[in-house]
Each structure stands twice: as C-alpha cells, then as structure tokens.
Design an enzyme around this catalytic site. Structure first.
Site, PDB file in Angstrom:
ATOM      1  N   ASP A  85      18.041  -9.512 -19.263  1.00 24.50           N
ATOM      2  CA  ASP A  85      17.486 -10.710 -18.862  1.00 24.50           C
ATOM      3  C   ASP A  85      18.524 -11.555 -19.270  1.00 24.50           C
ATOM      4  OD1 ASP A  85      16.756 -11.430 -21.763  1.00 24.50           O
ATOM      5  OD2 ASP A  85      15.319  -9.888 -21.680  1.00 24.50           O
TER       6      ASP A  85
ATOM      7  N   ASN B 167      15.225   0.850 -28.526  1.00 25.14           N
ATOM      8  CA  ASN B 167      14.679   1.977 -27.856  1.00 25.14           C
ATOM      9  C   ASN B 167      13.071   2.323 -27.732  1.00 25.14           C
ATOM     10  OD1 ASN B 167      17.121   3.238 -26.723  1.00 25.14           O
ATOM     11  ND2 ASN B 167      17.818   3.520 -28.656  1.00 25.14           N
TER      12      ASN B 167
ATOM     13  N   ASP C 110      28.840   5.681 -30.840  1.00 20.93           N
ATOM     14  CA  ASP C 110      27.519   5.375 -30.421  1.00 20.93           C
ATOM     15  C   ASP C 110      26.549   6.009 -31.783  1.00 20.93           C
ATOM     16  OD1 ASP C 110      24.935   5.493 -28.832  1.00 20.93           O
ATOM     17  OD2 ASP C 110      26.246   4.467 -27.539  1.00 20.93           O
ATOM     18  N   ASP C 111      25.285   6.229 -31.525  1.00 19.02           N
ATOM     19  CA  ASP C 111      24.335   6.793 -32.356  1.00 19.02           C
ATOM     20  C   ASP C 111      24.780   7.819 -33.263  1.00 19.02           C
ATOM     21  OD1 ASP C 111      21.875   7.001 -33.847  1.00 19.02           O
ATOM     22  OD2 ASP C 111      20.742   7.288 -32.006  1.00 19.02           O
TER      23      ASP C 111
ATOM     24  N   TRP D 229      23.906  -3.088 -29.028  1.00 16.52           N
ATOM     25  CA  TRP D 229      22.736  -3.573 -29.654  1.00 16.52           C
ATOM     26  C   TRP D 229      21.746  -2.760 -28.922  1.00 16.52           C
ATOM     27  CZ3 TRP D 229      21.673  -7.748 -33.351  1.00 16.52           C
ATOM     28  CH2 TRP D 229      20.155  -7.903 -33.406  1.00 16.52           C
TER      29      TRP D 229
ATOM     30  N   ASP E 286      20.390   4.173 -18.589  1.00 10.80           N
ATOM     31  CA  ASP E 286      20.980   5.446 -19.266  1.00 10.80           C
ATOM     32  C   ASP E 286      21.101   6.629 -18.074  1.00 10.80           C
ATOM     33  OD1 ASP E 286      20.858   4.920 -22.003  1.00 10.80           O
ATOM     34  OD2 ASP E 286      18.833   5.813 -22.449  1.00 10.80           O
TER      35      ASP E 286
ATOM     36  N   ARG F 110       9.899   7.588 -29.562  1.00 10.92           N
ATOM     37  CA  ARG F 110      11.055   8.413 -29.901  1.00 10.92           C
ATOM     38  C   ARG F 110      11.133   8.618 -31.586  1.00 10.92           C
ATOM     39  NH1 ARG F 110      17.597   6.842 -29.626  1.00 10.92           N
ATOM     40  NH2 ARG F 110      18.118   8.626 -28.528  1.00 10.92           N
TER      41      ARG F 110
ATOM     42  N   GLU G 284      41.803  15.132 -13.714  1.00 13.70           N
ATOM     43  CA  GLU G 284      41.019  14.120 -13.802  1.00 13.70           C
ATOM     44  C   GLU G 284      41.641  12.857 -15.094  1.00 13.70           C
ATOM     45  OE1 GLU G 284      36.622  16.144 -13.777  1.00 13.70           O
ATOM     46  OE2 GLU G 284      37.710  16.609 -15.382  1.00 13.70           O
TER      47      GLU G 284
ATOM     48  N   CYS H 170      21.505  -3.400 -24.957  1.00 13.37           N
ATOM     49  CA  CYS H 170      21.078  -2.147 -24.407  1.00 13.37           C
ATOM     50  C   CYS H 170      19.472  -1.935 -24.778  1.00 13.37           C
ATOM     51  CB  CYS H 170      22.063  -1.060 -25.087  1.00 13.37           C
ATOM     52  SG  CYS H 170      21.398   0.545 -24.650  1.00 13.37           S
TER      53      CYS H 170
HETATM   54  C1  DGJ Z   1      19.808   4.647 -25.770  1.00 14.92           C
HETATM   55  C2  DGJ Z   1      20.994   4.254 -25.183  1.00 14.92           C
HETATM   56  O1  DGJ Z   1      20.751   3.540 -24.022  1.00 14.92           O
HETATM   57  C3  DGJ Z   1      22.107   5.274 -25.002  1.00 14.92           C
HETATM   58  O2  DGJ Z   1      23.351   4.960 -24.275  1.00 14.92           O
HETATM   59  C4  DGJ Z   1      22.511   5.681 -26.396  1.00 14.92           C
HETATM   60  O3  DGJ Z   1      22.909   4.606 -27.179  1.00 14.92           O
HETATM   61  C5  DGJ Z   1      21.339   6.298 -27.141  1.00 14.92           C
HETATM   62  N1  DGJ Z   1      20.245   4.976 -27.099  1.00 14.92           N
HETATM   63  C6  DGJ Z   1      21.438   6.339 -28.616  1.00 14.92           C
HETATM   64  O4  DGJ Z   1      20.284   6.904 -29.253  1.00 14.92           O
END
Ligand code: DGJ
Length: 751
Positions: free
Chosen positions: A536, A482, A368-369, A479, A550, A445, A616, A528
């Site tokens: 959509d 935010n 991820d990020d 993708w 999230d 952000r 787990e 995302c």
């Molecule tokens: C928002 C996403 O919905 C999260 O899952 C994650 O990827 C963060 N951004 C990363 O900045």
C-alpha cells in the site's frame, strides 16, 4: 490557479491539468459536493442538485419548519456525518459523554496553504512543485463545539487531489471518535462499475470488476494491516471503460492498517464512496483542544481508461510518495537466499553464495530469515535480533566484511513486529506480546504480534535493528510481517482507550521506519508481508519496493503483477527468478520466461547459485547486464497492459519512454494450443509518424521465427522498420511459441 474561490457564490473549485473538483456552501451552510471529473469552466454547478420532498428523509430542524425538500439524506456532501439525518454510509461518527452520536457540520471558514499539507506521524504525499497547494475548509458543529477541517492537496500537474481531515474537540467535554474516515465522495448518478483487487497469501491483487447495485458494496481489513485479501485502493468507472478509453476515478489509501472502502447506491441512484480507517474496532478519545487527523486518500480522474489511471498513479507514487536515495535510482540486482537455502545455511555457505553472485553480475546479497537468536525453523527466535554466531560461525561484523569483500553489498531480513513465545524477548517481556489478559492468544505461524503501539517496544526495535545494520554495514533491509493481528489489546492503554490500539500499532511501525530512514539515509528497505500482504502507499512512503508475492511461479505472477500494476508502478514490485520446478506450484518453466516476468519489477534471483547449470549461469550474466541497461525504461516510464492474463493464450505488456523513443514489449504464452489462432498486440505510446526498429532481447527463438515469411522475419530481426502508427493500429502478431510457457521480450526503438 489551482484553487478558485468565488466568495459571492461560495464555491470552491480545485483544478488540475485536466480535472476539476467543486464544492459549494449552500444557503444553510452545508458544504455540498457539486463536481469531480473533467475540467470545466468554473460555473457554479450546484444548479444540478435537485431537491424534493421524499418522505422519510427528514429535514434539519430550523429548515424543516418551512421547507421539506431540504434533506441531508439526499444532498451530495463533502463529508458524511452519522446520526443527524443522513442515513447513508457515513465517514465521521462522534460520541458525546452522554452516549449520543449526532453531528451536523456547517461551513465556518477556509484557508489556502501555499504548500501541500503534512500529517503528523503518518505518511502523506509530498510535493516540491510550487504550484501544488492545499485548501482547508473548516466546518463546525456549533452545538457540540467540534471543528472539522477538510484538507485538499491539489497537485496541478499530476492530476491528483488528496484528502484528509482533522477533527478538533473545542468543547469542554471529552468526546470519542467512533469513525474517523478520510473522505466521502458523492455522485448524483449511479451507473458505475468498481474494480477492486482481492486476493490471498500467494495470490495477491486479483482484479474483480463489479457492477454497483443498490445497497452497500465494501471491502476492507480488520487484520491490523491492509492485508493481501483486499488492497486499499479501487477504480470506479463507467460500464464501458476499458484500458484505453472511458471515465474512471482512482483511489488509493496512504495507510497500512485496517481500512474500510464502502460504496452505496441509494434509492434514487445516487452513489457515495467512502474510505478510511475501519471503524469496527476503532475509537479515539479527544479531550478539550485535542485533535485527530485521518490518513490520506489519493484521488484521480481520467477519461483515458485504466491506463490513464495507472499512469497517473505510477508517476504520483514514484514522485510524490516514495522518498529517499532509491526513489528514482535503479535498484541493485539482488540474490536472496530464502528459496535457495531456507533456514539451512552457515556463514561459509553464505559467503559462497555471495561469491557466486558476484561472478554472475549480481550486486546485492540478501540474507533472509534464520540468522538470529535460536531461529532454525519458523517456531522460535522472533524478537531476538542478535546474530546467531554459532550458526553463522562468525560475528555480524565478520560476515558483513566477508560478503562485501566478494564485491557485492549486503542485505538482511527482519520481522520486527513479531515475537515467538520461544524467544528470550518473550521470556523477558511477555507483556510486550499482543494478547488479552487471562485469555490465550491465537497463534499464526506459531508466532505472536509484538505490541508495537508501545513506545518502549518501538525503542527496543529501533536499537536492535540499528545495531545489526551498523555491525554488518548493511545497505538493504527486508521488512517482513507474517501474520494478522487479533486478540487486540494493549497493556499501555486504559480500558476505555483500547480502540486506539490498532491505529497506534500502525503509527508505531511508521515511527520505527522513519527512524531507520533518518539514521541510515542510503538504506534500501523492501517491504514484505508473507509476500505482498501489506502492499500500500503507506508502506511505499518508507519502503521504495515491496516483495510482490511469495508466489514466485512466473505463470501465477502474471495475474499478480498485472493486478498490482493498476495502481502501483513496476519499480515498487519486488520480482525474482526462482528455481524450476517452482516451490509453490511444482510447475516447470523456462529460465527465460522466469526472467522476462521478473524483469518487470525490482529484479533479482531467489535460488541457490551453486545448483545452477553453466547454461543458466551464462544467462544470468547476460540478463543482469541487460537489466542494468534497460531498467530505467522498465521501471520509471509508462506501463501499458496489452493482453490481460485472462486472455486464453498469452499475456503481454509494454513499458515505453514518455518521449516515445523506446519501448520494451514482453509476452508470455501461458497456454499453448495446437493449430493456434494468431495473437496480435497493438503497441501504445509511440510517435505515430516515427519509424521503429524491433530487436529481440530475450526469447529470440530461431525455430519460431523460421515459421514466418521473409518479410515477417525481417521485421523481427530489425531489418524492416515500421511506423509508430502501424505498430499501434495494425499491431504485431506474436511469433508462435515453441513450447509451453514460452516467452519473448523485444525492444522497439525509434530510428
Ligand atoms: C515470508 C516472506 O514473504 C518470504 O520471502 C521469506 O522472507 C519468509 N517470510 C521468511 O520467513
């Protein structure tokens, strides 16, 4: 024949398996809307349109000289135009060079296309079924020389009609579109409820049922994206419609940008529904011979309640919207490092992540990020899509090789449409950020939006994303998006065309996605937007799945996934098992319950596997295998909501194969009480005469079963079989929970 045209009566009737849609050209050339609903004989239904002089509703000039009963303000029409005597909500508004706005459309011609139409540069449903056709009805404003083509896609077997329109300027003057919505749907009655899906970050698509009153009810977005606040879809239904029964109309917009969905009940109880690009900040210039095509709307009608709407939409989205290699293929069980590490990782940690994942039966590792530029928190680096080799301790090629050598495939996160002021990209191209000259832009952000309406920005992104995908041999892309747009302005367009920017932005995003899909046909893209903020049908045309929210708290997910399921199929909903206590709510839940809820989605994990207990880990090994085995039933068959999460104690749902051979039932106790009343569920979609065996896959709790009688225990152990009729009418009671947030999942199989 799905398109029936009676030239004598001048009616156009569109027929699908169980619905009909009719329009008629009246004696003055107006295209009336005369029916949408249950399939009927193809009578001319315009007899039901009443005319009456209702003062203050004017008449078109030549008609009004002798007939005061004919008013565009009262007639049900196929397209509602602004400014020429129809005072209800409108879908189309044009402005001429002299500043005036009035449009009167009358019938010109029609054409039947043998195939489903496309929309250049925009996503649209497609069909490989030779029975699916297009009707184009052409209307004209003769005085202004403007042609409007109404497009109707008729999906006979799918019970779907799609709509869009094209506006062509045939005149010598430049015109401006101030509203170019996609459809008007008029009803001569007015007793409707409307279901809409509202929400917020971490709480998307909550269901709201509203009784339509006189006046205008609307939802929409002016945020540059469809947004988590209101989903671009709705269900219009009768007051008594429920899950299983009753009339309902479903609508979904194949568009990811700003939209307005409005519904007006007028003074004589007629209802008008309209859907399209939000007109607030929209304008589009059309010079001579230029045209504009609006995004598509998907429409369906059923008498079978909300489940009827959902089944049509789920099949349609899976078969006619989602494309590519992953359309009907089981999605890989993935692990994403976001909630596991956030920004705090290096290459070694990631490789250990992938190794652990492989040992657990997970198939895809998603980074991820935080892997690029100077991105060590969410304040810097967006736009610099160059791997941070110092942080990773290796190149992207090396990381890709290491991850893949563990035996899992490799996925990666991007947020293409954004930029931080603290980035090399911004320092080099400050003009590429969306902002108004001489005005400080809003931050969100701590980031700005990249002006993706510009071709040069699109090309930059395509080049940089593709370079990373190739270097790491990456097979999955998340993708993200935010923040919302504001301070809208593009330096690439002149003053008078700024109203085009928001729509061009969305088309820019689509162009980049289309390039990636073309160049990497096996790439799985997950959409995302801070979770499900851009969920959509427009995005689903490019991204077969979307991160639903999230909010990974399983109890909160109940209502999010429930609301999403009214329109969108389970296969499109990214859903992960995360750590407990949950990072968003602090709630502690059993691992099993997190798994049951995430399995009704494109399944994965989002936690640090190094922090898992051996118990787990054993569960993950078993669950990953189970998911691989039952994913086809979970993702691609019929979905029923059995108990809504608003039930006082439990929520339950069922996926059942279309042939009724196998059903998977999931139930979660979200509220445990002392001395609980029994909770029953009635299954759906089984064959009434067939016998079924019940076996638990998850949540077999010996303690809970031991409280039942021998016979009851035998039913749940698969030793006594019940008929489909029994399961669907008498139903099953849910074995009592043994703790808070307990859950179960069981298989019901025909023997
Ligand atoms: C928002 C996403 O919905 C999260 O899952 C994650 O990827 C963060 N951004 C990363 O900045």
């Amino acid at each position: 024949m799905s398109i029936i045209i009676d030239e004598g009566k001048r009616t156009f009737t569109l027929e699908t398996r169980s619905t009909a849609y009719q329009m008629k050209v009246d004696e003055h050339g107006t295209l009336l809307h005369t029916w949408y609903g249950k399939k009927l004989s193809d009578d001319d239904l315009s007899y039901a349109v009443l005319r009456k002089d209702r003062g203050l509703s004017g008449n078109p000039h030549d008609v009004g000289l002798y007939d005061r009963t004919y008013s565009l303000d009262l007639l049900p029409q196929e397209i509602a135009c602004y400014g020429a005597g129809d005072y209800r909500i409108s879908t189309l508004r044009v402005q001429y060079e002299n500043g005036a706005s009035a449009l009167s459309l009358t019938y010109d011609s029609y054409e039947i296309l043998k195939e489903k139409y496309d929309i250049p540069d925009l996503p649209a449903s497609y069909s490989y079924d030779r029975n699916d056709k297009t009707l184009v009805v052409r209307l004209k404003d003769v005085e202004a020389d403007i042609l409007v083509e109404l497009y109707y896609g008729v999906f006979e077997e799918k019970d779907v009609i799609t709509r869009t329109m094209r506006i062509c300027n045939l005149s010598d003057q430049a015109i401006k579109l101030l509203n170019a919505g996609s459809m008007t749907l008029d009803f001569t009655g007015g007793d409707f409820d409307i279901l809409t899906f509202y929400g917020k970050w971490a709480g998307e698509r909550q269901v709201q049922r509203t009784k339509l009153q006189h006046g205008v009810f609307s939802i929409g977005s002016v945020r540059g994206a469809s947004s988590p606040h209101y989903n671009p879809s709705c269900i219009l239904c009768s007051e008594d419609t429920n899950e299983d029964r009753g009339e309902a109309y479903g609508l979904a917009f194949v568009y990811s940008g700003e939209f307005l969905l409005a519904c007006e009940k007028d003074g004589i109880d007629q209802t008008r529904l309209s859907l399209g690009i939000h007109p607030d900040n929209f304008s589009w210039e059309l010079l001579k011979d230029e045209s504009f095509m609006s995004p598509e709307v998907i429409l369906t009608y059923t008498e079978n309640g909300f489940s009827g709407i959902s089944h049509t939409f789920h099949d349609f989205i899976r078969d006619n919207i989602v494309r590519g290699a992953w359309q009907h293929t089981r999605r890989p069980v993935l692990i994403n490092n976001w909630e596991g590490t956030y920004f705090y990782f290096n290459g070694e940690k990631l490789i250990r992540f992938a190794e652990e994942a492989r040992d657990l039966g997970i198939e895809l590792f998603v980074l991820d990020d935080g892997w690029f530029g100077n991105r060590n928190d969410d304040n810097a680096g967006l736009g610099d899509w160059v791997p941070n080799e110092k942080k990773l301790g290796m190149t992207m090629e090396e990381l890709g090789l290491c991850i893949k050598s563990t035996g899992v495939s490799f996925g990666i996160w991007f947020e293409p449409e954004m930029v931080n002021e603290d980035s090399d990209l911004f320092r080099e191209h400050p003009q590429w950020a969306v902002s108004i000259p001489d005005r400080k832009p809003n931050l969100s952000r701590n980031q700005l939006v990249l002006d993706v309406s510009r071709r040069d920005v699109q090309d930059y992104l395509i080049d940089h994303i593709e370079a990373v995908l190739a270097a790491g041999d990456i097979s999955y892309l998340k993708w993200d998006f935010n923040r919302s747009l504001c301070d809208k302005f593009t330096r690439a367009l002149p003053r008078e065309r700024q109203g085009e920017m928001a729509h061009m932005f969305v088309m820019g995003t689509y162009r980049i996605l289309e390039h990636l899909i073309h160049d990497f046909p096996n790439l799985l893209i997950e959409g995302c937007s801070s979770g499900g903020g851009r969920f959509d049908c427009g995005m689903l045309y490019y991204t077969p799945q979307i991160w639903t929210s999230d909010n990974t708290d399983p109890i909160e997910r109940l209502s999010i996934q429930y609301g999403t399921s009214f329109i969108y199929p389970v296969s499109t909903m990214g859903a992960h098992v995360s750590a407990s206590p949950n990072h968003q709510t602090g709630r502690e839940t059993p691992f099993k319950t997190r798994t049951v809820i995430a399995m009704s989605g494109a399944f994965g994990y989002e936690l640090d596997p190094e922090k898992l207990s051996s118990e787990e880990k054993a569960m993950i090994r078993k669950d990953a295998e189970l998911y691989k085995e039952i994913a086809d039933t979970l993702l691609y068959e019929d979905y029923y909501r059995l108990l809504p999460p608003t039930h006082p104690e439990a929520a339950a749902w069922e996926q059942v194969t279309k042939d009724g051979r196998r059903a998977i039932v999931s139930a979660v106790w979200h509220h445990v009480r002392a001395n609980m009343a029994p909770v029953y569920i009635k299954l759906r979609g089984l064959k009434g005469f067939a016998h079924y065996r019940i076996t638990f896959t998850e949540g077999h709790s010996p303690e809970s079963l031991s409280r039942l009688t021998d016979t009851q225990q035998k039913i749940f152990k698969g030793e006594i079989h019940l008929k489909g009729d029994t399961l669907m009418n008498v139903g099953l009671f849910l074995p009592e929970p043994v703790r808070e947030f307990d859950s179960m999942m069981f298989m019901v199989e025909r023997i």
